[in-house]
Design an enzyme around this catalytic site. Structure first.
Site, PDB file in Angstrom:
ATOM      1  N   GLU A   1       0.814  -1.229   0.000  1.00 20.22           N
ATOM      2  CA  GLU A   1       0.000   0.000   0.000  1.00 20.22           C
ATOM      3  C   GLU A   1       0.838   1.264   0.000  1.00 20.22           C
ATOM      4  O   GLU A   1       0.475   2.251  -0.637  1.00 20.22           O
ATOM      5  CB  GLU A   1      -0.971   0.010   1.181  1.00 20.22           C
TER       6      GLU A   1
ATOM      7  N   HIS B   1     -10.906  -5.044  10.362  1.00 19.44           N
ATOM      8  CA  HIS B   1     -11.580  -4.905   9.060  1.00 19.44           C
ATOM      9  C   HIS B   1     -12.944  -4.223   9.204  1.00 19.44           C
ATOM     10  O   HIS B   1     -13.820  -4.435   8.371  1.00 19.44           O
ATOM     11  CB  HIS B   1     -11.795  -6.276   8.393  1.00 19.44           C
TER      12      HIS B   1
HETATM   13  C1  LIG Z   1      -2.038  -4.443   4.665  1.00 16.94           C
HETATM   14  C2  LIG Z   1      -3.072  -5.323   4.028  1.00 16.94           C
HETATM   15  N1  LIG Z   1      -3.345  -5.187   2.724  1.00 16.94           N
HETATM   16  C3  LIG Z   1      -4.278  -5.940   2.129  1.00 16.94           C
HETATM   17  C4  LIG Z   1      -4.977  -6.880   2.838  1.00 16.94           C
HETATM   18  C5  LIG Z   1      -6.066  -7.717   2.149  1.00 16.94           C
HETATM   19  N2  LIG Z   1      -5.638  -9.107   1.939  1.00 16.94           N
HETATM   20  C6  LIG Z   1      -5.856 -10.054   2.842  1.00 16.94           C
HETATM   21  S1  LIG Z   1      -5.183 -11.534   2.428  1.00 16.94           S
HETATM   22  C7  LIG Z   1      -4.600 -10.898   0.976  1.00 16.94           C
HETATM   23  C8  LIG Z   1      -3.794 -11.762   0.050  1.00 16.94           C
HETATM   24  C9  LIG Z   1      -2.584 -12.300   0.730  1.00 16.94           C
HETATM   25  O1  LIG Z   1      -1.841 -13.109  -0.115  1.00 16.94           O
HETATM   26  P1  LIG Z   1      -0.615 -13.929   0.444  1.00 16.94           P
HETATM   27  O2  LIG Z   1       0.236 -13.014   1.268  1.00 16.94           O
HETATM   28  O3  LIG Z   1       0.039 -14.606  -0.676  1.00 16.94           O
HETATM   29  O4  LIG Z   1      -1.247 -14.956   1.475  1.00 16.94           O
HETATM   30  P2  LIG Z   1      -2.260 -16.143   1.151  1.00 16.94           P
HETATM   31  O5  LIG Z   1      -3.628 -15.580   1.261  1.00 16.94           O
HETATM   32  O6  LIG Z   1      -1.937 -16.659  -0.179  1.00 16.94           O
HETATM   33  O7  LIG Z   1      -2.001 -17.134   2.231  1.00 16.94           O
HETATM   34  C10 LIG Z   1      -4.938  -9.555   0.845  1.00 16.94           C
HETATM   35  C11 LIG Z   1      -4.590  -8.699  -0.293  1.00 16.94           C
HETATM   36  C12 LIG Z   1      -4.678  -6.989   4.207  1.00 16.94           C
HETATM   37  N3  LIG Z   1      -5.317  -7.849   4.987  1.00 16.94           N
HETATM   38  N4  LIG Z   1      -3.724  -6.224   4.776  1.00 16.94           N
END
Ligand SMILES: Cc1ncc(C[n+]2csc(CCOP(=O)(O)OP(=O)(O)O)c2C)c(N)n1
Ligand SMILES: Cc1ncc(C[n+]2csc(CCOP(=O)(O)OP(=O)(O)O)c2C)c(N)n1
Ligand SMILES: [Mg+2]
Ligand SMILES: [Mg+2]
Lengths: 327, 336, 336, 327
Positions: free
Chosen positions: C70, C139
């Site tokens: 972000e 959230h």
């Molecule tokens: C700072 C922040 N940005 C965005 C999100 C929204 N978000 C939650 S999980 C996710 C994807 C995460 O992907 P990854 O790190 O590969 O983990 P996975 O879900 O594949 O285990 C996003 C964008 C968040 N929770 N926190």
């Protein structure tokens, strides 16, 4: 007079010298005026580091945008911000580059592609990525470039930007100004890795390290990666190893320095002396030609200070303007 | 035994005494020792303002210089606080909070609640606030309202060295995350401070001046400006009571309301920007809780809705002045 | 031609129309297209809630999926806004602002002032706010007061699809940085929305219900809860006026004060936490500006000073209810 | 029965299997209960990734602290958090691990060294560095360990933590859970570099990549770096390449997946099947022995759901408690 062995024309060499020398004189003079108590706030001087700003900025024009740091005077001057506007700003005057509202740490001139000095470490990199993105979308051939100190290279904003630039293939250059110190702390203490080229590689960016006190080394390395970025070849990182002549900020007692460190630096690692020696020894520029530049600069800086001191202060009405474009 | 001590020295002493008393107290921040890895003096800086100077000699590696990564080290302080340490992390200027805000407001502040009361996070974040040093828009903010808004944080902002020492020791011993605001323009201010260790409880405001005509509620540097205003007004026969909040969260509403019930007039003074400020917070709460006691419209004196300007002439206009406070007081007195 | 449109669809349409109208408008965010680099469907998500679904087909690479950084991409949006683009960056949940707050509050918000009026930063940051979906403490926050506190930001929080479309188009065309808050619990709510493009000016509150006995000032989802309360109260012969702020900064004080001058009673409702909130901000300003018009103590109805709890039973108690609002109104009516 | 060719005793193999299978059954059951509409909020399932959690956690004890992600159930279970407490929490009940205040994304149990699932990407790494710092200062021999998704590996908080751990030489392990997706976006789209080992190198950390669906590969690699960290050898990074069986969260239509992708994953890349085959083929554990574990787990999960459904909800008084330790 012999042939020119340099990759710059005589005019360009004079221009590069003018940039560097203007920065040096500007900073040396501020050091004096600050110690007189005439200059308010935090002031971080760029003296000693001029070759980096000049070596890079010789490749840039007004389309190109740079995001600077707290130590921004050199970047401003090399990018073409008006020296008198800068001096007036540092004195907090109404005719300053920021009308007295910004001061040393916030000098900007978007018309010159200077997006701002910045009081927040690492903050310039995302912003410059934005400039690179705008250049990419608008297709005007410009690039974005951010300066980051060795210490600030540990900020998440900077590190995230490396990845963003890589995945978006932005026309973006990250310059690490490695002057060996972050405030009073040695670089090695705050960064576990020797080379910023390795750090860049971990994000998929090519990197290159140069002696930042050698104008020609900077000029050459910067030219290559800037050209590639302009042509759509993507981002790169340039580490300039350099030397900070003064303290972290004006008022720093610098007890963390080694004995004779500054004297040795001034005597043996002065990028300006180095440049002058190279160009005169090669017989491309003469001492007299350089002297002409020196004299002009001396006059300019004198005038800048005199005029800044004489300039009007902002008025009460200025306090609440410029918060929004429209209210 | 009390001696005259500056706020700076009071902070240093509080840290020193708590580190001596409790081996789990560690202190970290950028250049809080200084000179690390450099050829010259160790303990070269003691922080940007020299506040922690000398503590390295006494406490060694419990004084930790950090890389320039506020998210990482403030977060580490918070994490360590859930694992048996009592870290005091310095965020050099509160203005830098934007690079580490998540760790403070989503992590430290929320652990206890999110985890159903099963965690405690005894971390202190010391940070400089305030205008007046020509440090411009990114080194002069208060931002106190932002932290006060967040449930789970305790927010402290002392106005003098006595309170500073007692509140900082309380902050370190407290089992909740504390944001400890130090006004940079007050660092040199001296008052009598006892040598012994002592605490000042949170949520107890201090009446620094008694008066019957109007209640000025404020904190930090503005306490001193309010005192100046009160002295001006006293010459006109207007007798102000001044409430120094000391802690913004928890808030001592009882003392405020009690005072307003006596004076009938309220002036809230805040060096922060006006919208959603400490001034508006207190003004609104008093109006809701003690409307009947108010003889006149309450007044708020705050910075304008602008960033902090650089030029001294503008910055001086930006900071609420004794004149502006006096004017606000007069307005409440005249209109009733 | 108006059709019934949800807030979600109104956002989609506003973005679509502005992108069609102005080639410098770009939209970026995490998974706002979705499926990038993956073997299946392109435009697989259209954002976490499908708000931007379909825009990729029309606008191609002006719809940009971002890495999960972000600070980098919000900062890039801000930087690009100073270089001739009009980026709309999506911060999926406002709760994530802690990792990129500096770029918003120290950079975007302050450029114009710090640079002496020589910069403009036409960036929009769209972000989801609010409780009610069992999404828990990280959230579900409002955080509206934090942004409203910051000079240099414009802060928008619409309550219905009509306002959403007009305010989002205004936000994109506006030359200042705008934080555009979308309440996730309202996304599906439909009202009549014209097909044509239109703007709603900032700083103009909307009187969504006229009444003579008490003024309820609020915004976002709370507008609907306030309407419910007003309907309950109407049965008892209490006639409420409801002011929907629409923009929190700039604030339409004129409309608020005018209403209070008619009704004599003020109830400020805010889904945010209470300290230094929008509720306290408005309550305090009205008390200062229109004290004489108040017939009774103003009331604030807000969330408690706690993080947002997960369990539905607790979250429902956390969110200000029509009953609590009605009770506050009754209190003001009774006491005068 | 033949000799044991594995670096774990039979008892430890059974324990590792119990961890993995409990996670699998927990997640599969939640998938069902969620689709019934009984479970509120956001739920991210760990099914398919069990070998990473188990392979790592077999080396940890209650001194060691882990910081988890939004996808935290597997880490919790492998670290020893009570399964019934977890289920009750996910149902929002008063007897849940967080008394119903946290939910799926915030399960924690500090007594077990589980510092919390986390709704904010990257946030766990600084916190776990703090745990590592506490271990270093208190000298109890524990380590800190954080899990980070491939997508979240681009967060500044994570990147800064790599450097912090390196310069402070913390007993800290960074686990990258590389499941190829961040929500609907392919890893390759958001990260420009192929290997997280390179990224670690750019911060001065050793790194290693393993097949995260192979329990034994994870176990071995984790064991080595955890041992070194415990002995003062400093931090390291472990990348586990793994597979997410379900969508990003419950309710994800997963149209971004390739045709047959999930079916293929389940059939050919199931870490549990792989484990069972290895241990039975080696003749160290029998199908019957595994079946005993399966049956116990089936009963446990059944009870967990039944009891969670029957458990009391929090009451109004709970809304305002637990904000502070002292008021
Ligand atoms: C700072 C922040 N940005 C965005 C999100 C929204 N978000 C939650 S999980 C996710 C994807 C995460 O992907 P990854 O790190 O590969 O983990 P996975 O879900 O594949 O285990 C996003 C964008 C968040 N929770 N926190
Ligand atoms: C986010 C943030 N943290 C800390 C500071 C305080 N600070 C200003 S300059 C500086 C040192 C920077 O060192 P380096 O990046 O090496 O740049 P140099 O001063 O050597 O040019 C520090 C710690 C800041 N301005 N912003
Ligand atoms: Mg440096
Ligand atoms: Mg992933």
């Amino acid at each position: 007079m012999s042939d020119n062995p340099f990759p710059l024309s005589k005019a360009d060499l004079l221009e590069a010298y003018r940039k560097m020398k203007t920065i040096r004189e500007f900073e040396e003079r501020i050091h004096i005026e600050f110690s007189r108590g005439d200059i308010p706030g935090f002031v971080h001087l760029y003296a000693g580091e001029e070759a980096a700003a000049a070596g890079i900025m010789m490749h840039l024009d007004d389309r190109d945008r740079i995001a600077s740091t707290h130590r921004g005077h050199g970047h401003c001057i090399a990018k073409g911000v008006d020296v008198k506007d800068m001096m007036a700003e540092i004195y907090g005057k109404a005719n300053g580059a920021c009308r007295g509202k910004g001061g040393s740490m916030h000098i900007a001139d978007l018309s010159k592609g200077m997006m701002g000095a910045n009081g927040i470490l690492g903050a310039g990199s995302p912003l410059a990525c934005g400039a690179a993105l705008a250049a990419q979308k608008l297709g005007h051939g410009g690039i974005g470039l951010s300066f980051t100190g060795d210490g600030a290279s540990n900020q998440g904003t900077f590190l995230e930007s490396l990845n963003l630039a890589a995945v978006w293939n932005l026309p973006m250059i990250f310059v690490i100004e490695n002057n060996g110190y972050a405030e009073s702390t040695a670089r090695e203490w705050g960064v576990a890795v020797d080379s910023y080229v390795d750090r860049a590689a971990g994000f998929g960016l090519p990197g290159i390290t140069v002696d930042g006190t050698d104008f020609f080394a900077v000029y050459e390395a910067a030219g290559e990666i800037i050209k590639r970025a302009r042509e759509g070849g993507g981002p790169a990182l340039l580490e300039c190893k350099m030397i900070r002549f003064y303290g972290h900020f004006e008022g720093d007692a610098q007890t963390y320095r080694g004995k004779g460190e500054t004297e040795n630096n001034r005597a043996n690692h002065d990028c300006l002396k180095h440049f002058c020696a190279r160009v005169t020894e090669a017989g491309v520029l003469t001492g007299a030609e350089l002297k002409v530049v020196d004299d002009k600069i001396a006059t300019l800086i004198d005038e800048a200070v005199t005029e800044a001191i004489a300039a009007p202060l902002p008025t009460a009405a200025d306090l609440t303007t410029d918060v929004y474009v429209s209210y | 035994m009390a001696r005259r001590l500056s706020i700076k020295a009071a902070i240093n002493e509080a840290l020193d005494q708590e580190m001596a008393r409790d081996p789990t107290v560690i202190v970290m921040g950028e250049d809080i020792v200084g000179g690390a890895g450099a050829p010259g003096e160790d303990d070269a800086w003691g922080g940007a303002q020299g506040v922690t100077k000398g503590l390295f000699a006494k406490h060694g590696d419990r004084m930790m210089d950090t890389p320039l990564s506020e998210s990482a080290y403030v977060g580490a302080a918070i994490g360590a606080a859930t694992c048996g340490l009592r870290p005091v992390a310095e965020l050099m200027f509160v203005d830098f909070v934007g690079v580490c805000f998540d760790q403070i407001f989503n992590q430290a502040a929320k652990f206890r609640y999110m985890f159903g009361g099963k965690a405690q996070t005894p971390v202190v974040i010391r940070t400089m606030v305030g205008a007046g040093t020509r440090a411009a828009a990114q080194h002069s903010q208060m931002l106190t309202p932002i932290f006060t808004h967040i449930p789970g944080l305790k927010v402290v902002c002392p106005s003098n060295a006595y309170d500073t020492k007692g509140l900082l020791i309380q902050s370190i011993r407290d089992n909740d995350p504390v944001i400890f605001f130090e006004h940079k323009a007050l660092y040199g201010l001296e008052v009598d401070v006892p040598e012994e260790s002592y605490t000042i409880p949170f949520g107890e405001a201090n009446i620094v001046r008694e008066g019957t005509d109007a209640t000025i509620v404020t904190y930090g540097m503005m306490v001193h400006v309010a005192i100046e205003a009160a002295e001006m007004l006293a010459k006109d026969g207007i007798d102000c009571e001044i409430v120094d909040l000391r802690t913004l969260s928890p808030l001592d509403m009882d003392t405020i309301v009690e005072s307003v019930e006596t004076t009938g007039r309220l002036i809230c003074v805040d060096e922060a920007n006006p919208r959603c400020s400490i001034a508006s917070d207190i003004c609104a709460s008093v109006c809701q809780e003690a409307f009947g006691a108010l003889k006149a419209a309450p007044q708020m004196v705050t910075a304008p809705h602008t960033p902090v300007p650089f030029s001294g002439i503008l910055e001086d206009l930006y900071i609420p002045s004794a004149e502006r406070i006096a004017e606000a007081v007069r307005k409440t007195v005249k209109s009733s």
